[in-house]
Design a protein around this motif. Structure first.
Motif, PDB file in Angstrom:
ATOM      1  N   ARG A 175     -24.459 100.189 -20.993  1.00  0.00           N
ATOM      2  CA  ARG A 175     -24.147 100.375 -22.409  1.00  0.00           C
ATOM      3  C   ARG A 175     -24.530  99.129 -23.187  1.00  0.00           C
ATOM      4  O   ARG A 175     -24.173  98.004 -22.815  1.00  0.00           O
ATOM      5  N   SER A 176     -25.295  99.330 -24.283  1.00  0.00           N
ATOM      6  CA  SER A 176     -25.783  98.230 -25.113  1.00  0.00           C
ATOM      7  C   SER A 176     -25.534  98.595 -26.569  1.00  0.00           C
ATOM      8  O   SER A 176     -26.364  99.237 -27.217  1.00  0.00           O
ATOM      9  N   GLY A 177     -24.363  98.235 -27.095  1.00  0.00           N
ATOM     10  CA  GLY A 177     -23.988  98.637 -28.448  1.00  0.00           C
ATOM     11  C   GLY A 177     -23.798 100.138 -28.505  1.00  0.00           C
ATOM     12  O   GLY A 177     -22.974 100.703 -27.783  1.00  0.00           O
ATOM     13  N   THR A 178     -24.596 100.820 -29.342  1.00  0.00           N
ATOM     14  CA  THR A 178     -24.540 102.284 -29.429  1.00  0.00           C
ATOM     15  C   THR A 178     -25.682 102.931 -28.654  1.00  0.00           C
ATOM     16  O   THR A 178     -25.976 104.114 -28.843  1.00  0.00           O
ATOM     17  N   ALA A 179     -26.323 102.161 -27.793  1.00  0.00           N
ATOM     18  CA  ALA A 179     -27.449 102.658 -26.999  1.00  0.00           C
ATOM     19  C   ALA A 179     -27.158 102.451 -25.522  1.00  0.00           C
ATOM     20  O   ALA A 179     -26.195 101.778 -25.135  1.00  0.00           O
ATOM     21  N   ASN A 180     -27.997 103.031 -24.697  1.00  0.00           N
ATOM     22  CA  ASN A 180     -27.981 102.777 -23.261  1.00  0.00           C
ATOM     23  C   ASN A 180     -29.274 102.073 -22.877  1.00  0.00           C
ATOM     24  O   ASN A 180     -30.365 102.549 -23.221  1.00  0.00           O
ATOM     25  N   LEU A 181     -29.153 100.944 -22.190  1.00  0.00           N
ATOM     26  CA  LEU A 181     -30.335 100.301 -21.632  1.00  0.00           C
ATOM     27  C   LEU A 181     -30.556 100.885 -20.240  1.00  0.00           C
ATOM     28  O   LEU A 181     -29.757 100.669 -19.330  1.00  0.00           O
ATOM     29  N   VAL A 182     -31.635 101.635 -20.097  1.00  0.00           N
ATOM     30  CA  VAL A 182     -31.980 102.266 -18.827  1.00  0.00           C
ATOM     31  C   VAL A 182     -33.070 101.413 -18.180  1.00  0.00           C
ATOM     32  O   VAL A 182     -34.093 101.122 -18.809  1.00  0.00           O
ATOM     33  N   SER A 183     -32.857 100.991 -16.941  1.00  0.00           N
ATOM     34  CA  SER A 183     -33.873 100.166 -16.283  1.00  0.00           C
ATOM     35  C   SER A 183     -33.963 100.529 -14.812  1.00  0.00           C
ATOM     36  O   SER A 183     -33.034 101.096 -14.229  1.00  0.00           O
ATOM     37  N   THR A 214     -40.175  98.042 -17.414  1.00  0.00           N
ATOM     38  CA  THR A 214     -39.392  98.955 -16.576  1.00  0.00           C
ATOM     39  C   THR A 214     -37.975  99.076 -17.122  1.00  0.00           C
ATOM     40  O   THR A 214     -37.000  99.086 -16.368  1.00  0.00           O
ATOM     41  N   ASP A 215     -37.882  99.137 -18.444  1.00  0.00           N
ATOM     42  CA  ASP A 215     -36.616  99.485 -19.073  1.00  0.00           C
ATOM     43  C   ASP A 215     -36.898 100.281 -20.340  1.00  0.00           C
ATOM     44  O   ASP A 215     -38.024 100.303 -20.857  1.00  0.00           O
ATOM     45  N   TYR A 216     -35.862 100.959 -20.823  1.00  0.00           N
ATOM     46  CA  TYR A 216     -35.989 101.806 -22.015  1.00  0.00           C
ATOM     47  C   TYR A 216     -34.642 101.811 -22.718  1.00  0.00           C
ATOM     48  O   TYR A 216     -33.608 102.109 -22.097  1.00  0.00           O
ATOM     49  N   LEU A 217     -34.634 101.452 -24.006  1.00  0.00           N
ATOM     50  CA  LEU A 217     -33.405 101.443 -24.795  1.00  0.00           C
ATOM     51  C   LEU A 217     -33.266 102.800 -25.471  1.00  0.00           C
ATOM     52  O   LEU A 217     -34.028 103.136 -26.381  1.00  0.00           O
ATOM     53  N   ASP A 218     -32.298 103.577 -25.015  1.00  0.00           N
ATOM     54  CA  ASP A 218     -32.091 104.940 -25.515  1.00  0.00           C
ATOM     55  C   ASP A 218     -31.042 104.903 -26.622  1.00  0.00           C
ATOM     56  O   ASP A 218     -29.828 104.983 -26.366  1.00  0.00           O
ATOM     57  N   ALA A 219     -31.517 104.758 -27.861  1.00  0.00           N
ATOM     58  CA  ALA A 219     -30.626 104.577 -29.006  1.00  0.00           C
ATOM     59  C   ALA A 219     -29.823 105.842 -29.284  1.00  0.00           C
ATOM     60  O   ALA A 219     -30.354 106.961 -29.245  1.00  0.00           O
ATOM     61  N   GLY A 220     -28.531 105.659 -29.567  1.00  0.00           N
ATOM     62  CA  GLY A 220     -27.666 106.761 -29.961  1.00  0.00           C
ATOM     63  C   GLY A 220     -27.237 107.677 -28.842  1.00  0.00           C
ATOM     64  O   GLY A 220     -26.536 108.665 -29.084  1.00  0.00           O
ATOM     65  N   ALA A 221     -27.613 107.379 -27.617  1.00  0.00           N
ATOM     66  CA  ALA A 221     -27.257 108.243 -26.489  1.00  0.00           C
ATOM     67  C   ALA A 221     -25.789 108.071 -26.131  1.00  0.00           C
ATOM     68  O   ALA A 221     -25.215 106.988 -26.298  1.00  0.00           O
ATOM     69  N   PRO A 222     -25.152 109.118 -25.638  1.00  0.00           N
ATOM     70  CA  PRO A 222     -23.753 108.980 -25.215  1.00  0.00           C
ATOM     71  C   PRO A 222     -23.627 108.048 -24.019  1.00  0.00           C
ATOM     72  O   PRO A 222     -24.523 107.976 -23.171  1.00  0.00           O
ATOM     73  N   ALA A 223     -22.515 107.344 -23.952  1.00  0.00           N
ATOM     74  CA  ALA A 223     -22.328 106.353 -22.891  1.00  0.00           C
ATOM     75  C   ALA A 223     -22.371 106.980 -21.510  1.00  0.00           C
ATOM     76  O   ALA A 223     -22.805 106.351 -20.545  1.00  0.00           O
ATOM     77  N   GLY A 224     -21.942 108.229 -21.401  1.00  0.00           N
ATOM     78  CA  GLY A 224     -21.880 108.873 -20.094  1.00  0.00           C
ATOM     79  C   GLY A 224     -23.127 109.634 -19.705  1.00  0.00           C
ATOM     80  O   GLY A 224     -23.107 110.391 -18.721  1.00  0.00           O
ATOM     81  N   ALA A 225     -24.216 109.464 -20.438  1.00  0.00           N
ATOM     82  CA  ALA A 225     -25.442 110.209 -20.138  1.00  0.00           C
ATOM     83  C   ALA A 225     -25.954 109.874 -18.744  1.00  0.00           C
ATOM     84  O   ALA A 225     -25.804 108.749 -18.259  1.00  0.00           O
ATOM     85  N   TYR A 686     -21.718  93.008 -13.043  1.00  0.00           N
ATOM     86  CA  TYR A 686     -22.221  92.952 -14.416  1.00  0.00           C
ATOM     87  C   TYR A 686     -23.745  93.020 -14.394  1.00  0.00           C
ATOM     88  O   TYR A 686     -24.398  92.364 -13.574  1.00  0.00           O
ATOM     89  N   SER A 687     -24.295  93.818 -15.327  1.00  0.00           N
ATOM     90  CA  SER A 687     -25.743  93.936 -15.465  1.00  0.00           C
ATOM     91  C   SER A 687     -26.100  93.748 -16.931  1.00  0.00           C
ATOM     92  O   SER A 687     -25.345  94.155 -17.822  1.00  0.00           O
ATOM     93  N   THR A 688     -27.230  93.140 -17.204  1.00  0.00           N
ATOM     94  CA  THR A 688     -27.576  92.778 -18.577  1.00  0.00           C
ATOM     95  C   THR A 688     -27.768  94.003 -19.467  1.00  0.00           C
ATOM     96  O   THR A 688     -28.363  94.999 -19.043  1.00  0.00           O
ATOM     97  N   PRO A 689     -27.307  93.937 -20.727  1.00  0.00           N
ATOM     98  CA  PRO A 689     -27.568  95.008 -21.695  1.00  0.00           C
ATOM     99  C   PRO A 689     -28.773  94.713 -22.583  1.00  0.00           C
ATOM    100  O   PRO A 689     -29.020  95.439 -23.548  1.00  0.00           O
ATOM    101  N   VAL A 690     -29.524  93.647 -22.278  1.00  0.00           N
ATOM    102  CA  VAL A 690     -30.586  93.164 -23.159  1.00  0.00           C
ATOM    103  C   VAL A 690     -31.943  93.689 -22.680  1.00  0.00           C
ATOM    104  O   VAL A 690     -32.308  93.490 -21.516  1.00  0.00           O
ATOM    105  N   PRO A 691     -32.732  94.332 -23.551  1.00  0.00           N
ATOM    106  CA  PRO A 691     -34.068  94.779 -23.135  1.00  0.00           C
ATOM    107  C   PRO A 691     -34.997  93.595 -22.865  1.00  0.00           C
ATOM    108  O   PRO A 691     -34.774  92.484 -23.346  1.00  0.00           O
TER     109      PRO A 691
END
Length: 741
Positions: A175-183, A214-225, A686-691
């Motif tokens: 979780r990164s603010g209101t987005a999910n950082l997928v990596s 090898t990461d993607y910031l999915d803006a506005g996605a639900p935290a549990g996606a 802990y894992s980084t939320p930063v793209p």
């Protein structure tokens, strides 16, 4: 373009260990040597080859009188040309080649050998030149054809490189603010040009395949996606990865269960989660945790008193406990007693666990090793008698697979520096690719005075001792008293096989002493490509002895000290070397006893960071951050900036304030950090939320880094370093040449 000097370049697809040449159309590797001497001998080895290019290593043995400078000349016969060289000034862009010595390697005694290397271009297959001259003398002597102990056999399959784990994508959603950082992981076994598509709950979310990160910031996605990722190779989408691991709160808890407390002659105790390691214990491509439990009465070796037993547990990410090993009363608890290695030593795709055991150790299947009733503790709580064992345990079940006598043995207690049991029980352990292809276990005892290091192979269900280095052996006496509270493993001499850096000294892959600075014992050291302007690796180390350098920076190939910090006449107990400041090229080095931050060339370039402990890659740039206690900071010239303060967790190992583990465990190349929760009921990751825009192969497929993760739990824990420079101004990161089971 004469006189070009540079770093040995990694090439995608250049898949050979040092000392071998790929023969076109053949499935096996062979070594070629050029006949030389009378006054000289030349060993010319093509160490790797790729389409249109090759790399070579040249060793010149002076069989005549000593020289103070040298020139080696030869002609290429197949159109080869040098494009890049190191450790010599070499003519580039011509088939007529002259290599001249540099200021630091011109002196060559009679019978001594000097070496250099280069990369080159070739229109076909690289060949060994037919003749060489050394300072004008034609080299006509016979080559040495006997391989050194521990060298790779000529039957190693070509192009495979080193054995590593077969990992899945390690896909995470943080979780990164209101987005999910997928990596996810870019594996060393992936094609260089692989791209990826990201799917959320079955629907693709990226417009075009992702080829630069090898990461993607999915803006506005639900935290549990829930996410999956699919590789795209040659325009064809591959199978979906396993579903993502969620870090909805920025962290993920792995439930753990403490052993029951107890009491002994020194009082009562409970248990705290301590150091951890990871390995694929069951072969599913996902990491499991191996966790050490320390009793609250654990002791430093200098402290008398009884301790509770030490336990090792294995856990899946969902908290399922696979097994528990009780090391028993005859293994004393403390930072210097139990160093455990988790690694796939036999290449079957499942990691083993290797650790020192004793009478009364109970394996994960409930079976006792040795005598169940023996109690070898003396009245001060030390264990100075009785058998000592080394056991390899099955990673899936915790069952003991084989137990042998521990080597190096205890022998006479006073031979290690004192008579009461402090220095005799200083143990270290590691993992090293001593043959250049497969991992070996390394066990060690002693560093204040006598030092013994032993290498083992686990093959076909059997432990075999590979070699033993003992400072009591003839010719090794000068190496006594040079060890640290940890070791490092790296290919420091560039021959494709690993060496053991043991504080102020190094031992070669064949168990022979390689170099010794004589600077003595210390508490911390770092080995990596710390100065990218120089060829090879470097070591930064702090010293405990007030009559030695307070801290020094050395060439890891030769041990030659390049610079040292001002003397502090103190026990300089902490030191770090890493690129934490983009304003200075390469790594910066600092220590607790000396003010200032020192560049890779030894100049004071500014304010010393606020901590001298761990480092980790956390934000999106390649400069590394500071990790100390339970927080992460970004270095600044005026002050450090807090990036993370972990909640509800504790650091380990007293004033050392280290995490249970810090490594590139999941997702892209950045590192996770693992602490136990304050109630010792979970490991909190802990894992980084930063793209990040950087695409780098998972660091767990960089073998030097992976080895460092394995030895991180050894005594005074230190952060891992890869075998290449990862920092500001870095070139494109090399792609490891490896294979998986």
């Amino acid at each position: 373009m004469a006189g070009q000097r540079g770093r040995r370049a990694g090439r995608p697809g250049a898949g050979l260990v040092a000392g071998v040449l790929v023969v076109a159309g053949a499935g096996w590797a062979v070594q070629q040597q050029a006949v030389a001497a009378g006054g000289c001998r030349v060993d010319y080895t093509v160490v790797n080859a790729w389409q249109g290019g090759f790399g070579a290593d040249v060793r010149v043995t002076n069989l005549g009188a000593a020289v103070t400078s040298w020139t080696l000349q030869w002609s290429f016969g197949n159109g080869e040309q040098v494009t890049q060289a190191w450790n010599a000034d070499v003519t580039a862009g011509s088939t007529q080649v002259t290599a001249k010595s540099l200021d630091y390697n011109g002196s060559v005694a009679s019978g001594a050998t000097v070496g250099f290397g280069f990369n080159g271009s070739v229109p076909g297959a690289a060949a060994v030149p037919s003749s060489f001259t050394f300072n004008g003398t034609v080299c006509t002597g016979s080559p040495t054809a006997t391989p050194s102990p521990g060298s790779s056999p000529s039957g190693t399959p070509a192009g495979q490189g080193r054995q590593v784990e077969k990992l899945d994508r390690g896909l995470v959603s943080v979780r990164s603010g209101t987005a999910n950082l997928v990596s996810w992981r870019w594996l060393a076994t992936d094609p260089d040009g692989v791209a990826f598509n990201v799917y959320r709950d079955g629907a693709r979310v990226n417009a075009a395949p992702l080829a630069t990160a090898t990461d993607y910031l999915d803006a506005g996605a639900p935290a549990g996606a829930s996410y999956t990722v699919r590789a795209v190779v040659g325009g064809v989408e591959q199978a979906a990865s396993p579903a993502s691991i969620g870090f909805a709160d920025g962290y993920r808890d792995v439930p753990i269960t403490p052993p029951p407390g107890g009491s002994n002659a020194s009082g009562s105790y409970t248990y705290e989660a301590n150091d951890a390691s990871v390995g694929d214990l069951d072969g599913d491509g996902q990491y499991e945790f191996v966790l050490k439990w320390n009793p609250t009465d654990a002791k430093d070796n200098s402290q008398s008193g009884y301790t509770g037993d030490t336990y090792l547990d294995a856990y899946e990410l969902d908290g399922t406990r696979l097994w528990r090993i009780d090391l028993g009363r005859n293994i004393r608890s403390g930072a210097h007693y139990t160093q455990f290695q988790v690694y796939d030593y036999d290449g079957d795709g499942r990691a083993e666990v290797a650790v020192k055991t004793a009478d009364g150790t109970v394996d994960g299947a409930g079976r006792t090793i040795g005598s169940a009733t023996a109690d070898h503790r003396n009245s001060s709580g030390y264990v100075l008698s009785g058998p000592e064992f080394l056991t390899v345990f099955d990673g899936r079940s915790g069952a003991a697979l084989q137990t042998v006598d521990y080597d190096p043995p205890r022998g006479t207690v006073s031979a290690w520096g004192d008579s009461y049991g402090n220095r005799v029980d200083r143990f270290l352990a590691g993992t090293a690719y001593l043959d250049g292809s497969r991992p070996s276990l390394v066990t060690a005892r002693g560093y204040y005075t006598r030092t013994v290091i032993t290498a083992w192979d686990w093959r076909g269900g059997k432990l075999t001792e590979r070699w033993r280095f003992d400072t009591d052996a003839a010719g090794n006496g000068a190496y006594a008293g040079q060890g640290d509270h940890q070791l490092a493993v790296a290919d420091v001499d560039g021959d494709g096989r690993d060496e053991i850096v043991y504080g102020a000294m190094a031992v070669d892959d064949d168990g022979r002493g390689l170099w010794n600075t004589g600077q003595g014992h210390g508490d911390a050291m770092h080995v990596g490509d710390l100065d990218p302007s120089r060829p090879g690796l470097e070591e930064f180390k702090v010293d405990e002895t007030t009559t030695k350098y307070s801290a020094w920076f050395a060439d890891a190939r030769t041990g030659r000290i390049l610079w040292h910090q001002p003397d502090c006449a103190c026990d300089n107990g902490r030191g770090v070397s890493d690129d934490v400041y983009a304003g200075s090229p390469g790594a910066e080095s600092w220590s607790s006893g000396v003010s200032g931050l020192y560049s890779a060339q030894g100049q004071d370039v500014g304010r010393k960071p606020g901590s001298a402990n761990f480092t980790l890659w956390w934000d999106g740039d390649p400069v590394r951050e500071l990790l100390d206690g339970t927080h992460v900071d970004k270095y600044g010239t005026a002050a450090d900036t807090r990036l993370l303060t972990a909640s509800g967790v504790h650091a380990n190992n007293g004033t050392k304030a280290t995490p249970s583990l810090s490594a590139d465990l999941f997702g892209d190349w950045r590192e996770e950090v693992v602490w136990p929760t304050t109630d010792n009921r979970a490991l909190r990751i802990y894992s980084t939320p930063v793209p990040t825009p950087l695409r780098i192969t998972t660091l767990m497929h960089d073998v030097q880094y992976r080895e460092a993760v394995a030895w991180q739990n050894t005594a005074y824990n230190q952060p891992p370093h890869p075998g290449f420079f990862l920092g500001d101004g870095m070139p494109t990161a090399p792609r490891p040449v490896v294979h998986t089971p």
